[in-house]
Design a protein around this motif. Structure first.
Motif, PDB file in Angstrom:
ATOM      1  N   PRO A  65       5.081   3.270   1.016  1.00  0.00           N
ATOM      2  CA  PRO A  65       4.016   4.215   1.361  1.00  0.00           C
ATOM      3  C   PRO A  65       4.442   5.297   2.341  1.00  0.00           C
ATOM      4  O   PRO A  65       3.787   6.345   2.421  1.00  0.00           O
ATOM      5  CB  PRO A  65       2.926   3.319   1.954  1.00  0.00           C
ATOM      6  N   GLU A  66       5.536   5.068   3.053  1.00  0.00           N
ATOM      7  CA  GLU A  66       5.991   6.092   3.999  1.00  0.00           C
ATOM      8  C   GLU A  66       6.425   7.368   3.294  1.00  0.00           C
ATOM      9  O   GLU A  66       6.486   8.446   3.904  1.00  0.00           O
ATOM     10  CB  GLU A  66       7.152   5.540   4.849  1.00  0.00           C
ATOM     11  N   THR A  67       6.714   7.275   1.984  1.00  0.00           N
ATOM     12  CA  THR A  67       7.144   8.459   1.229  1.00  0.00           C
ATOM     13  C   THR A  67       5.958   9.295   0.728  1.00  0.00           C
ATOM     14  O   THR A  67       6.165  10.418   0.253  1.00  0.00           O
ATOM     15  CB  THR A  67       7.983   8.040   0.012  1.00  0.00           C
ATOM     16  N   ILE A  68       4.740   8.768   0.826  1.00  0.00           N
ATOM     17  CA  ILE A  68       3.599   9.429   0.182  1.00  0.00           C
ATOM     18  C   ILE A  68       3.075  10.629   0.968  1.00  0.00           C
ATOM     19  O   ILE A  68       2.878  11.707   0.381  1.00  0.00           O
ATOM     20  CB  ILE A  68       2.495   8.398  -0.117  1.00  0.00           C
ATOM     21  N   PRO A  69       2.826  10.528   2.287  1.00  0.00           N
ATOM     22  CA  PRO A  69       2.337  11.723   2.997  1.00  0.00           C
ATOM     23  C   PRO A  69       3.262  12.938   2.882  1.00  0.00           C
ATOM     24  O   PRO A  69       2.766  14.054   2.648  1.00  0.00           O
ATOM     25  CB  PRO A  69       2.199  11.235   4.448  1.00  0.00           C
ATOM     26  N   PRO A  70       4.599  12.778   3.000  1.00  0.00           N
ATOM     27  CA  PRO A  70       5.453  13.954   2.780  1.00  0.00           C
ATOM     28  C   PRO A  70       5.341  14.509   1.362  1.00  0.00           C
ATOM     29  O   PRO A  70       5.424  15.729   1.155  1.00  0.00           O
ATOM     30  CB  PRO A  70       6.868  13.430   3.054  1.00  0.00           C
ATOM     31  N   GLY A  71       5.135  13.621   0.386  1.00  0.00           N
ATOM     32  CA  GLY A  71       4.960  14.070  -0.992  1.00  0.00           C
ATOM     33  C   GLY A  71       3.694  14.886  -1.163  1.00  0.00           C
ATOM     34  O   GLY A  71       3.694  15.933  -1.817  1.00  0.00           O
TER      35      GLY A  71
ATOM     36  N   GLU B  52       1.736  -6.395   3.398  1.00  0.00           N
ATOM     37  CA  GLU B  52       2.254  -5.510   4.433  1.00  0.00           C
ATOM     38  C   GLU B  52       2.300  -4.068   3.941  1.00  0.00           C
ATOM     39  O   GLU B  52       1.964  -3.133   4.675  1.00  0.00           O
ATOM     40  CB  GLU B  52       3.651  -5.956   4.868  1.00  0.00           C
ATOM     41  N   ASN B  53       2.712  -3.866   2.678  1.00  0.00           N
ATOM     42  CA  ASN B  53       2.679  -2.528   2.091  1.00  0.00           C
ATOM     43  C   ASN B  53       1.272  -1.946   2.156  1.00  0.00           C
ATOM     44  O   ASN B  53       1.081  -0.792   2.561  1.00  0.00           O
ATOM     45  CB  ASN B  53       3.115  -2.562   0.626  1.00  0.00           C
ATOM     46  N   ILE B  54       0.289  -2.751   1.755  1.00  0.00           N
ATOM     47  CA  ILE B  54      -1.096  -2.275   1.689  1.00  0.00           C
ATOM     48  C   ILE B  54      -1.581  -1.835   3.066  1.00  0.00           C
ATOM     49  O   ILE B  54      -2.253  -0.805   3.211  1.00  0.00           O
ATOM     50  CB  ILE B  54      -2.009  -3.364   1.093  1.00  0.00           C
ATOM     51  N   LYS B  55      -1.229  -2.566   4.108  1.00  0.00           N
ATOM     52  CA  LYS B  55      -1.609  -2.175   5.465  1.00  0.00           C
ATOM     53  C   LYS B  55      -1.016  -0.814   5.820  1.00  0.00           C
ATOM     54  O   LYS B  55      -1.637  -0.023   6.536  1.00  0.00           O
ATOM     55  CB  LYS B  55      -1.131  -3.230   6.464  1.00  0.00           C
TER      56      LYS B  55
ATOM     57  N   PRO C 143      -2.025   5.952   6.360  1.00  0.00           N
ATOM     58  CA  PRO C 143      -1.910   7.413   6.505  1.00  0.00           C
ATOM     59  C   PRO C 143      -2.292   8.193   5.254  1.00  0.00           C
ATOM     60  O   PRO C 143      -3.049   9.176   5.341  1.00  0.00           O
ATOM     61  CB  PRO C 143      -0.431   7.613   6.865  1.00  0.00           C
ATOM     62  N   PHE C 144      -1.805   7.783   4.080  1.00  0.00           N
ATOM     63  CA  PHE C 144      -2.137   8.565   2.881  1.00  0.00           C
ATOM     64  C   PHE C 144      -3.558   8.285   2.411  1.00  0.00           C
ATOM     65  O   PHE C 144      -4.228   9.180   1.865  1.00  0.00           O
ATOM     66  CB  PHE C 144      -1.114   8.359   1.760  1.00  0.00           C
ATOM     67  N   MET C 145      -4.050   7.079   2.632  1.00  0.00           N
ATOM     68  CA  MET C 145      -5.435   6.806   2.262  1.00  0.00           C
ATOM     69  C   MET C 145      -6.393   7.635   3.110  1.00  0.00           C
ATOM     70  O   MET C 145      -7.469   8.039   2.636  1.00  0.00           O
ATOM     71  CB  MET C 145      -5.738   5.313   2.402  1.00  0.00           C
TER      72      MET C 145
ATOM     73  N   TYR D 228      -9.769  -0.469   3.090  1.00  0.00           N
ATOM     74  CA  TYR D 228     -10.089   0.947   2.872  1.00  0.00           C
ATOM     75  C   TYR D 228     -11.495   1.101   2.276  1.00  0.00           C
ATOM     76  O   TYR D 228     -11.671   1.615   1.171  1.00  0.00           O
ATOM     77  CB  TYR D 228      -9.022   1.584   1.977  1.00  0.00           C
ATOM     78  N   PRO D 229     -12.499   0.655   3.016  1.00  0.00           N
ATOM     79  CA  PRO D 229     -13.869   0.624   2.481  1.00  0.00           C
ATOM     80  C   PRO D 229     -14.473   2.004   2.240  1.00  0.00           C
ATOM     81  O   PRO D 229     -15.430   2.127   1.482  1.00  0.00           O
ATOM     82  CB  PRO D 229     -14.646  -0.136   3.564  1.00  0.00           C
ATOM     83  N   ARG D 230     -13.931   3.052   2.873  1.00  0.00           N
ATOM     84  CA  ARG D 230     -14.520   4.386   2.725  1.00  0.00           C
ATOM     85  C   ARG D 230     -13.742   5.265   1.750  1.00  0.00           C
ATOM     86  O   ARG D 230     -14.073   6.443   1.584  1.00  0.00           O
ATOM     87  CB  ARG D 230     -14.631   5.058   4.102  1.00  0.00           C
ATOM     88  N   ASN D 231     -12.735   4.705   1.108  1.00  0.00           N
ATOM     89  CA  ASN D 231     -12.030   5.442   0.055  1.00  0.00           C
ATOM     90  C   ASN D 231     -12.721   5.251  -1.284  1.00  0.00           C
ATOM     91  O   ASN D 231     -13.360   4.215  -1.531  1.00  0.00           O
ATOM     92  CB  ASN D 231     -10.585   4.975  -0.059  1.00  0.00           C
ATOM     93  N   LYS D 232     -12.603   6.261  -2.143  1.00  0.00           N
ATOM     94  CA  LYS D 232     -13.092   6.159  -3.510  1.00  0.00           C
ATOM     95  C   LYS D 232     -12.001   5.490  -4.350  1.00  0.00           C
ATOM     96  O   LYS D 232     -11.021   6.124  -4.745  1.00  0.00           O
ATOM     97  CB  LYS D 232     -13.405   7.539  -4.076  1.00  0.00           C
ATOM     98  N   ILE D 233     -12.156   4.195  -4.590  1.00  0.00           N
ATOM     99  CA  ILE D 233     -11.141   3.411  -5.291  1.00  0.00           C
ATOM    100  C   ILE D 233     -11.622   3.082  -6.694  1.00  0.00           C
ATOM    101  O   ILE D 233     -12.701   2.518  -6.882  1.00  0.00           O
ATOM    102  CB  ILE D 233     -10.813   2.120  -4.518  1.00  0.00           C
TER     103      ILE D 233
END
Length: 362
Positions: A141-147, A183-186, A190-192, A228-233
């Motif tokens: 997930p660390e790669t997602i915000p820069p993407g 651990e990934n999900i936690k 940042p991107f969520m 992530y209860p406030r995200n549209k999943i």
């Protein structure tokens, strides 16, 4: 005015891609504001396709204008424009990962960029498209915000959806895919947050389990919804897959009800014909799922899961749309409007458009 299609057809065996836009008797009066939708006279096929892959895993894609012509012809007015985030290597001769076990299928930005360029170059209005970010590697997930920042720079304001992304997809295990961990999900936070702040839905493929272990991976989606209860999943395929075709429908529906009740941000995705072929079409089962959908009419969106590989044509898309829309026939009018006519999809995207009301019987 009658909802029967008024657009002229174009005949001829040697039609160009543009000519595909001629509509059949399917397009109908789905245009908002033209009156009610007459279910007795109009087609039952869904008028939005929330799960459509404009790019294949590998090889050539159906040209963009040809594919949008398929949508126009079949009466689909809105679609989410997915790429395929997980691509086969460019030097591979495969077009489908299942045919190439052992070949790595890894996340890439290539399809998203191709989609964005096609969209910006044409900006179609019929059908209207929501371009999606499918590059996201949920294991890193660390790669997602820069993407996302790169997408913002190159295509400001273009991407309005995220996914389909893979939390766990058993079909890809032979191609080096592994499930994301707790651990990934936690570390998605940042991107969520970016998606949440922008009101962007994210479609997540997360298998419930297999026929041998039917809820083996349920905890991964439960953890996602909890954190992530406030995200549209959007949960793709209601968690079902070709690896899970024998689950008791009552058990599956029970899990879906519980999660919908506990998590207001969850929406279910009815895409992929495995739902019809392995569940809805079985004796007595369609009525159970229809009753479930009638009870939760605002929490579901339709889709085909069509993958636009060049070895397919309009007739394949038309069949996928018809098969994945069969459940619509069993829905009550409220659920039909919200799901098949697109009201839930419009709401999820924050669009001003509204689906037509269904005409009263008699």
């Amino acid at each position: 005015m009658s909802g029967i299609s008024r657009r002229l057809g174009v005949a001829g065996a040697a039609l160009t891609a543009v000519a595909v836009v001629a509509s059949p008797a399917g397009a109908g009066s789905a245009v908002a504001g033209t009156g009610c939708f007459d279910r007795a006279r109009e087609p039952y096929t869904s008028q939005v396709d929330s799960h459509l892959h404009f790019r294949p895993f590998g090889g050539q894609a159906i040209p963009f204008e040809e594919l949008t012509g398929y949508l126009h012809k079949s009466g689909v007015r809105h679609a989410s424009m997915y790429g395929i985030g997980q691509m086969l290597p460019v030097n591979s001769n495969c077009t489908y990962y299942l045919n190439c076990p052992g070949t790595p299928v890894v996340p890439s930005m290539k399809n998203d960029f191709a989609n964005a360029e096609n969209y910006v170059g044409t900006k179609p209005k019929d059908p209207e498209l929501a371009v999606s970010m499918t590059f996201m590697d949920l294991n890193h997930p660390e790669t997602i915000p820069p993407g996302i920042a790169l997408y913002d720079k190159e295509f400001p304001g273009v991407f309005r959806w995220a996914g389909e992304v893979n939390l766990v997809k058993q079909a890809l295990f032979p191609n080096h895919h592994t499930p994301a961990t707790s651990e990934n999900i936690k570390n998605w936070a940042p991107f969520m947050k970016v998606l949440r702040d922008r009101g962007i839905p994210i479609t997540i493929h997360s298998d419930l389990g297999s026929d041998a272990e039917q809820t083996k991976y349920l905890h991964l989606m439960e953890e996602t919804l909890r954190l992530y209860p406030r995200n549209k999943i959007v949960w793709a395929h209601m968690g079902l897959s070709k690896e899970l075709t024998t689950m008791d429908p009552d058990r599956h529906i029970g899990i879906m009800k519980r999660l919908l009740d506990e998590h207001p941000g969850l929406t279910l995705d009815l895409s992929w014909r495995v739902l019809e072929d392995s569940y809805f079409s079985k004796p007595g089962v369609r009525q159970k799922y229809a009753a479930f959908l009638d009870r939760y009419p605002t929490r579901v969106i339709p889709g085909t899961d069509f993958v636009a590989s060049r070895d397919k044509d309009y007739h394949v898309y038309e069949q996928e749309l018809e098969v994945t829309s069969r459940i619509n026939k069993a829905l009550d009018d409220r659920a039909f409007r919200d799901i098949a006519l697109g009201e839930n999809y419009y709401r999820l995207l924050g669009l001003k458009e509204s689906a037509p009301e269904v005409c009263r019987a008699g």
